[in-house]
Structure formats: C-alpha cells, structure tokens
Design an enzyme around this catalytic site. Structure first.
Site, PDB file in Angstrom:
ATOM      1  N   ASN A  94       0.828  -1.218   0.000  1.00  0.00           N
ATOM      2  CA  ASN A  94       0.000   0.000   0.000  1.00  0.00           C
ATOM      3  C   ASN A  94       0.862   1.269   0.000  1.00  0.00           C
ATOM      4  O   ASN A  94       0.845   2.055   0.942  1.00  0.00           O
ATOM      5  CB  ASN A  94      -0.942   0.009   1.198  1.00  0.00           C
ATOM      6  CG  ASN A  94      -1.703  -1.294   1.345  1.00  0.00           C
ATOM      7  OD1 ASN A  94      -1.432  -2.075   2.240  1.00  0.00           O
ATOM      8  ND2 ASN A  94      -2.647  -1.528   0.457  1.00  0.00           N
ATOM      9  N   HIS A 178      -6.069  -9.580   4.366  1.00  0.00           N
ATOM     10  CA  HIS A 178      -6.675  -8.745   5.403  1.00  0.00           C
ATOM     11  C   HIS A 178      -8.174  -9.006   5.318  1.00  0.00           C
ATOM     12  O   HIS A 178      -8.838  -8.592   4.373  1.00  0.00           O
ATOM     13  CB  HIS A 178      -6.361  -7.267   5.154  1.00  0.00           C
ATOM     14  CG  HIS A 178      -7.221  -6.317   5.951  1.00  0.00           C
ATOM     15  ND1 HIS A 178      -7.098  -6.169   7.307  1.00  0.00           N
ATOM     16  CD2 HIS A 178      -8.225  -5.477   5.571  1.00  0.00           C
ATOM     17  CE1 HIS A 178      -7.974  -5.273   7.734  1.00  0.00           C
ATOM     18  NE2 HIS A 178      -8.670  -4.843   6.691  1.00  0.00           N
ATOM     19  N   HIS A 231      -3.076 -10.533  10.746  1.00  0.00           N
ATOM     20  CA  HIS A 231      -3.614  -9.855  11.933  1.00  0.00           C
ATOM     21  C   HIS A 231      -5.064 -10.219  12.259  1.00  0.00           C
ATOM     22  O   HIS A 231      -5.958  -9.369  12.331  1.00  0.00           O
ATOM     23  CB  HIS A 231      -3.411  -8.338  11.860  1.00  0.00           C
ATOM     24  CG  HIS A 231      -3.895  -7.630  10.630  1.00  0.00           C
ATOM     25  ND1 HIS A 231      -3.332  -6.444  10.218  1.00  0.00           N
ATOM     26  CD2 HIS A 231      -4.893  -7.886   9.754  1.00  0.00           C
ATOM     27  CE1 HIS A 231      -3.969  -6.015   9.136  1.00  0.00           C
ATOM     28  NE2 HIS A 231      -4.917  -6.869   8.849  1.00  0.00           N
ATOM     29  N   ASN A 277      -6.616  -0.983  12.811  1.00  0.00           N
ATOM     30  CA  ASN A 277      -7.537  -1.864  12.093  1.00  0.00           C
ATOM     31  C   ASN A 277      -6.785  -3.104  11.621  1.00  0.00           C
ATOM     32  O   ASN A 277      -5.872  -2.976  10.807  1.00  0.00           O
ATOM     33  CB  ASN A 277      -8.141  -1.136  10.882  1.00  0.00           C
ATOM     34  CG  ASN A 277      -9.219  -1.953  10.198  1.00  0.00           C
ATOM     35  OD1 ASN A 277      -9.728  -2.925  10.758  1.00  0.00           O
ATOM     36  ND2 ASN A 277      -9.571  -1.571   8.981  1.00  0.00           N
ATOM     37  N   ASP A 304       2.684  -5.436  12.604  1.00  0.00           N
ATOM     38  CA  ASP A 304       1.713  -4.606  11.883  1.00  0.00           C
ATOM     39  C   ASP A 304       2.144  -3.134  11.946  1.00  0.00           C
ATOM     40  O   ASP A 304       1.322  -2.234  12.123  1.00  0.00           O
ATOM     41  CB  ASP A 304       0.300  -4.784  12.430  1.00  0.00           C
ATOM     42  CG  ASP A 304      -0.759  -4.423  11.381  1.00  0.00           C
ATOM     43  OD1 ASP A 304      -0.396  -4.259  10.206  1.00  0.00           O
ATOM     44  OD2 ASP A 304      -1.941  -4.280  11.746  1.00  0.00           O
TER      45      ASP A 304
END
Length: 420
Positions: A94, A178, A231, A277, A304
């Site tokens: 990202n 995710h 996660h 998140n 993360d």
C-alpha cells in the site's frame, strides 16, 4: 571485524548447541567458533541473561516508501526493525504508487540490499489495491515478490479471490489476506461493543472479519492453493482457521503483538495511537487469543508496523488515520506479558514460523554458517521512551511502558547493529 558473544544461551532448535550457554565468535559476518574458551574481540557483548537466536522475522510491516517517505522510508524502517531484533521484514504494497510493477519490486529489493535488515516486497493482488483487476503476478513473482496481498485493503470481490488462488498455484504463490467485509465495517472506528456504545463511536464488528474468513476458506476448499490470514482479531475466525487446518487446507494465521496486550476499554482516553484496524478487542477476546496462540492455531506474531505522522494522528478520533508503529516493541510486549508462553515458543512465532510460511531457508547457529542472528536479554527490565524509537513516526501507545526483555543487537550480511 571480530565480535564475541560471551556466555550466550543459544535458542535454536536447528542448532547442535540448542539451550547451551557458549561463547560465540563471529568474524567478518561468519560464525567462526562456538564453545567454552577465552577470547578477545573488537566488540564484546555480554549481559546477565544473554541469549541468541536466529534473526527474527516480521511478517507484516508498512514502510510507506515510495510515496510517503515523510512517515517512513526504507532506511528508517530497517533501523527500527534492527532495533526490534528483526533481520528480515515483509513490506505491504500500500504505497504511492502501489507496489504492482516489476520496477517497484526491484526498487524495494535494491534499496534494502545494503541494509542490515532484509526487506521482502509483497506485491499487490489487484491494480491500485481496488479489488477489481488482477496484477501480472507471474512477472511480479519473477521480479522478486515474496507473496501477494492487497495489504490493508480487503479482497472484496469473490471472483477476484477465486481467480487469484488459481493463478498463484502456477508458482506455489502465497496470498496474504486482510479479512474485512468493507460494507459491514463501513465508517467503523473501534471494536463494536460496550465501550464503543458508551463512547458513541461507530463499531468495527468481528462479524466483518468472520464473514470474509469463512468465504475465503470455502473458496480455498474449491480452488486449492494457500492463504495466510494476517492480523486476525476474532475468536470465531480462529476457530474457523483451526477447523480448516484440521481438514488439511493450506492455511496459516498471525496476530499482532498489540492485540495480545491492549483491549478496547483503553479507548476511553480517545488516544488516537490506539486506533488500529483490525481494532483492539475485548479482554475476553484477548484471553482466547492467548489460548489459540499456545495451541498453535496462530502461527506467528507480527508488528503490523504502520507509521503515521502528527498530521495524521493529532486529530479528532474519527478523523485520525488507523495504525501504530510496532517494530521496536514486538518482543518486549510479548515477553513481558507472557502468560506462561515459553521463550522457545515465542522465538518460534517471531523467527521460525514466518520463514516457514514464506518458504524461506532458516538461518542456523553453528560454526561455518553466515551469521544472521538476534542477541537479546530475556530478563532485562527497561522503560520504552521516545529515544528508543528509530522510526520516523512516533505513533505508539507504549511510551512509558516498563518492559521485561530487550533485543540488544543483530548481526546480518556482515553488518551489526547494537541498541543503545
């Protein structure tokens, strides 16, 4: 350069010296000898509870390079990683532009080649992480992409997921997921529960994760291939993953260190450093996470790491960006809380398991091997302060925490890094 690790307990199940206290001599990046002897060296590392393991490896970090280098770049990220004991990290796609071309994959690999911590690029599954059109994954794999993901964006389109899993099997590729139904979680700010109701904040329900985990497992059962769930933050998701493993599906999962330590009641402070998140869940959920961790359903623990600058965090809670930094604190958090988790199991979760999941070779502590090691003191008590942060960004809720256990140094690629 000659380095001596003095009376270090070796934690390495692949080493003939596992659980033995030995002197270790490293010369020009190679383990020259291990044993009981007197020795001098240019650098001597010693500590009352000195331990050494193969270099730790983080399965999930956002570097922000290219595009948002003011938050983090490869240099600062690898320094933060080395400070946290990591000799290898996986970076999410990202970025701006999204990591979806051969040039960008090679950019990450080349820029990190001379850094003590190796950076393994994860390429995008879909163009611009929009979840609509699949990238040229075979070309990206050949360019050096270690795995594929849309990072902090879900693969919301079921047909895209199906075709991706089929496509990846051509080269035994790994999909990192995710899990979030973006329509169920829309406008969510924190864990949906009593605290979110009291604070008047829109919740992020565990249902949003569970729906996608269940969908992905059903499609995986149909297509074959392999999925790693990143996660994970729902007990129900972990139960589904456990059942899939028992069935024989190629499924693995990780959890963040902060989701094992922090619960949603802390958000009564409205500290935006706690806005993440997936979100912080309930105390009861955390109890369940630890059980799944010890049982082996959760394969790895990740940072993360998600750096955000002041302009992104020093805002009203609902306007602030998600994320906290975490590379420096993974081991101290878990080693401090522990909950009867053995040190050997902890090292497996942050060292051996990530490499197993990615299909990477395991470094070994024995004579003649190149040194890729982490040196740490499992009993060292210290306070985490701003001076301990090597990241460009400072968005962490752990400042002022009293930790037990600290990474002291890493050795990799003939280089060394020693914590202050």
């Amino acid at each position: 350069m000659k380095i001596l690790l003095k009376s270090a307990e070796i934690i390495d199940k692949n080493s003939p010296y596992n659980f033995q206290k030995k002197n270790i001599v490293i010369v020009d990046g190679k383990i020259e000898k291990i044993g009981d002897f007197e020795e001098t060296a240019d650098i001597v590392l010693e500590s009352p509870n000195l331990k050494v393991s193969p270099g730790w490896f983080d399965l999930r970090a956002s570097i922000k390079d290219p595009g948002s280098e003011h938050k983090e770049d490869i240099h600062s990220a690898t320094r933060a990683a080395a400070s946290g004991g990591f000799t290898g990290i996986v970076c999410m796609p990202n970025t701006k532009p999204v990591l979806q071309t051969k040039d960008l994959v090679e950019y990450i690999s080349n820029r990190s080649a001379n850094k003590i911590t190796s950076v393994y690029p994860v390429a995008a599954v879909t163009l611009d992480n929009k979840g609509e059109e699949i990238t040229e994954m075979i070309d990206l794999h050949k360019a050096g992409a270690i795995a594929f993901s849309d990072g902090n964006k879900p693969i919301w389109h079921s047909d895209v997921l199906l075709k991706t899993l089929q496509y990846l099997q051509a080269f035994d590729g790994l999909l990192l997921v995710h899990a979030e139904d973006k329509y169920v979680s829309i406008h969510g700010q924190m864990n949906e529960g009593v605290t979110s109701t009291l604070l008047g904040l829109k919740g992020l329900p565990k249902l949003a994760e569970e729906i996608i985990v269940e969908r992905d497992l059903r499609i995986l059962r149909y297509t074959g291939g392999k999925i790693h769930f990143s996660h994970v933050s729902s007990p129900r998701s972990l139960q589904l993953i456990k059942e899939a493993k028992q069935e024989g599906l190629k499924v693995t999962a990780d959890i963040t260190a902060y989701n094992l330590a922090l619960d949603d009641t802390l958000l009564t402070s409205f500290d935006t450093n706690l806005k993440v998140n997936p979100p912080l869940r309930s105390k009861e959920d955390i109890d369940t996470f630890w059980e799944y961790l010890k049982e082996g359903v959760i394969d790895a623990i990740v940072s993360d790491h998600n750096p955000q600058d002041e302009e992104s965090k020093n805002l009203e809670f609902d306007l602030a960006e998600f994320g906290m930094i975490g590379l420096e604190t993974v081991f101290p958090i878990i080693n401090t809380i522990k909950r009867d988790l053995s040190l050997e199991t902890l090292i497996d979760k942050i060292c051996f398991a990530p490499r197993r999941i990615l299909g990477l070779p395991q470094p070994v502590i024995k004579e003649g091997e190149l040194a890729e090691i982490t040196v740490f003191d499992s009993e060292y008590e210290w306070e985490f302060t701003q001076s301990d942060i090597k990241s460009k960004s400072k968005n962490t809720p752990f400042l002022g925490w009293k930790f037990k256990g600290k990474p002291l140094a890493v050795v990799n690629k003939g280089m060394y890094f020693i914590n202050n």
